[in-house]
Design a protein around this motif. Sequence first.
Motif, PDB file in Angstrom:
ATOM      1  N   ALA A   1      21.883   1.898 -13.198  1.00  0.00           N
ATOM      2  CA  ALA A   1      23.006   1.251 -12.522  1.00  0.00           C
ATOM      3  C   ALA A   1      22.701  -0.166 -12.079  1.00  0.00           C
ATOM      4  O   ALA A   1      23.595  -0.867 -11.599  1.00  0.00           O
ATOM      5  CB  ALA A   1      23.432   2.081 -11.314  1.00  0.00           C
ATOM      6  N   THR A   2      21.451  -0.620 -12.223  1.00  0.00           N
ATOM      7  CA  THR A   2      21.081  -1.988 -11.819  1.00  0.00           C
ATOM      8  C   THR A   2      20.519  -2.789 -12.978  1.00  0.00           C
ATOM      9  O   THR A   2      19.885  -3.825 -12.771  1.00  0.00           O
ATOM     10  CB  THR A   2      20.039  -1.938 -10.684  1.00  0.00           C
ATOM     11  OG1 THR A   2      18.878  -1.232 -11.144  1.00  0.00           O
ATOM     12  CG2 THR A   2      20.597  -1.243  -9.452  1.00  0.00           C
ATOM     13  N   CYS A   3      20.729  -2.335 -14.195  1.00  0.00           N
ATOM     14  CA  CYS A   3      20.067  -2.967 -15.341  1.00  0.00           C
ATOM     15  C   CYS A   3      20.586  -4.373 -15.613  1.00  0.00           C
ATOM     16  O   CYS A   3      19.928  -5.153 -16.300  1.00  0.00           O
ATOM     17  CB  CYS A   3      20.206  -2.099 -16.586  1.00  0.00           C
ATOM     18  SG  CYS A   3      21.894  -1.964 -17.196  1.00  0.00           S
ATOM     19  N   HIS A   4      21.783  -4.728 -15.104  1.00  0.00           N
ATOM     20  CA  HIS A   4      22.308  -6.077 -15.306  1.00  0.00           C
ATOM     21  C   HIS A   4      21.982  -6.995 -14.128  1.00  0.00           C
ATOM     22  O   HIS A   4      22.448  -8.138 -14.107  1.00  0.00           O
ATOM     23  CB  HIS A   4      23.828  -6.026 -15.517  1.00  0.00           C
ATOM     24  CG  HIS A   4      24.229  -5.387 -16.810  1.00  0.00           C
ATOM     25  ND1 HIS A   4      23.982  -5.963 -18.032  1.00  0.00           N
ATOM     26  CD2 HIS A   4      24.854  -4.211 -17.072  1.00  0.00           C
ATOM     27  CE1 HIS A   4      24.446  -5.181 -18.989  1.00  0.00           C
ATOM     28  NE2 HIS A   4      24.975  -4.109 -18.436  1.00  0.00           N
ATOM     29  N   LEU A   5      21.214  -6.508 -13.149  1.00  0.00           N
ATOM     30  CA  LEU A   5      20.799  -7.330 -12.015  1.00  0.00           C
ATOM     31  C   LEU A   5      19.382  -7.843 -12.243  1.00  0.00           C
ATOM     32  O   LEU A   5      18.592  -7.217 -12.944  1.00  0.00           O
ATOM     33  CB  LEU A   5      20.846  -6.510 -10.721  1.00  0.00           C
ATOM     34  CG  LEU A   5      22.176  -5.824 -10.371  1.00  0.00           C
ATOM     35  CD1 LEU A   5      22.033  -5.062  -9.075  1.00  0.00           C
ATOM     36  CD2 LEU A   5      23.300  -6.833 -10.299  1.00  0.00           C
ATOM     37  N   ASP A   6      19.049  -8.963 -11.610  1.00  0.00           N
ATOM     38  CA  ASP A   6      17.665  -9.425 -11.710  1.00  0.00           C
ATOM     39  C   ASP A   6      16.801  -8.572 -10.780  1.00  0.00           C
ATOM     40  O   ASP A   6      17.287  -7.726 -10.027  1.00  0.00           O
ATOM     41  CB  ASP A   6      17.555 -10.919 -11.420  1.00  0.00           C
ATOM     42  CG  ASP A   6      17.922 -11.286  -9.987  1.00  0.00           C
ATOM     43  OD1 ASP A   6      17.967 -10.384  -9.120  1.00  0.00           O
ATOM     44  OD2 ASP A   6      18.162 -12.481  -9.729  1.00  0.00           O
TER      45      ASP A   6
END
Length: 644
Positions: free
Chosen positions: A518-523
């Motif tokens: 769920a956080t793969c598109h966040l740095d």
Amino acid sequence: MSGAGRTAAGVGLFARGTRFLHRRWRVLLRLAGWSVLETGQTFLLGYALARALDDGFLAGRSGTGLVWLAVAGAGVLVGALGTGRVYGAVAALVEPLRDRLVTRVVARGVREADDGALSGLTQQVEIARDTFAGLVMVARSFVFTSVGAVAGLLALAPPLLLVVGPPLAAGVALFAATLRPLARRQEAYLAADEALAARLGAVCPGMRDITASGAEERIAADVGADVDAELRAARSLARFSVLRTAALAVGGHLPAVLLPAAAPWLLDRGVTPGALVGALAYVTQSLLPALGTLIHGLGTSGARLTVVLRRLAPRTDAGRPGGAQGTVGVRGPADRTGAAGPAPAPVPAPAPAPAEPALRLTGVTFSYGPGAAPVIDDLDLTLPPGAHLVVVGPSGIGKSTLTALVAGLLEPVRGDIRVHGAPVPSARAAALRVLVPQEAYVHSGTLGENLGLLRPAPVPEPELLAAADAVGLTSLLERLGGPGAPVDPAALSAGERQLIALTRAYLSYAPLVLLDEATCHLDAEAEERAERAFAQRAGGTLVVVAHRISSARRADRVLVLDGPRTAYGTHGELPARSPLYRELVGPWATPSDPALALGDADGVDAVAGAGLAGDGRHVVAHRAVGQVQAPGDLGDGCATGGQG
């Protein structure tokens, strides 16, 4: 519509139809006059053939026979002339009906603000026009063809009518007796079909809203009820339609069988061979086609015309034709997006049992088919309330499958899963967990509505702002204009959508949070902030499917999925116990290591920039839960969406 209402509506339509035809009696006379030419063609078909045989070829006078055949051919030409003029007369009868219906629909749409006026104008009026024209042609053809054939049989030999007449009359009588009940069944089928189409038209645009609000079972039950209703109506119509076939067999096919069978009897009573052949021509070339067209055309189109005319009839009782017949429905989050779809409001999670683990898996086994190798094989796992677990492993090993099993989206082949003591799947277990998948869901509407989607009532603004600050949404919230700002999902990046979905989950009442990539598109920095917010959430338990080694370092425990070599322990313990984890961590196992994507052999952080990943606005594949994924990661560190 009730039986009494249907009867009253039918009487009203009949009265209006009679008045409409009475005012156009000149057109009806012209139509009948041109149809007489077709009657002459039908009469000459059998009579000229009989004369050509009896007076010509059988009597040795070929010239006479050819003359009678020429007369039959001339009758066909004259009949074609009449048929061409018939179409003009039918148009003169049908177009005024269309004009009246258009006037009525436009008046209702303009003066009464009827939102169905466009549909009535573009579809229902044209259906009524075309169907009425077809019915006029079918009924006219049968009447005048039957008159010509009966006149020809009497002219050839009256005994022929004794053989042909009774079955023809019986077939027509049987069809007439079934016409009304068949029309009712046809109307019921059309109503069921339109009800199903309306349901699907409302459900399909709102599928994402329905899924997000957990209304799948309710919507499936509603759609299933409409499908079953249409199936029952179709079966009833099909069973009753057998009588139409019987009517055609009795009235059209039986005379063709009786004439040869009764030939000796007819010949003994003075019927000539030519007359017998002419009678067969009347039956097979005129009566049978005309009766078949009447039965199939009037039986189907008549009911459709009745339904359409009832809907276009003047409205009564608060704007409903034939009485008050409103529809009742419940609208959910789709109301805010313009996509209709019933959806119950989420309710606060029930209080977890204090003595129960937050998550317990006992002997859980799952495979995607009877002959497939297990993806999860005899797994035991227990997490106490407040635990923070990270699940790692190569793509396709079963990480997403595990979260889907815990969320109740998949059911294990064997074993037991419980969330705070509630069995999975169950409504109680569903209320105690929240799953945030890789493809974050955001609907149109305000930002506050998106964030409060899992709450039964609007979230107080101070609580909403505090959650946004904890998860890391504040900068996006301010840029969009605050909680009341409208949201365009297509204008958001994948990372922004993930932040909204994470904050929504943070605001939910569910104590168990499942983050599946769920956080793969966040740095790395934004990911750490979000994960720490969930880990520090009061009374919360966190399970993370990770794609960076930093997530494993922050967790209390790490679960390494590796088929039969699955391992469980802390980040410090696992490199010595799990070859796969040692390989995933690689040479960057010290606390000062940068946050790298798991399994990145080149040691390059695939995510660039601060705050949000530079995902390039690429499209991430959406796949069914049960679809196996090919190994590999996207450039931004996200799995391709299979069973990671």
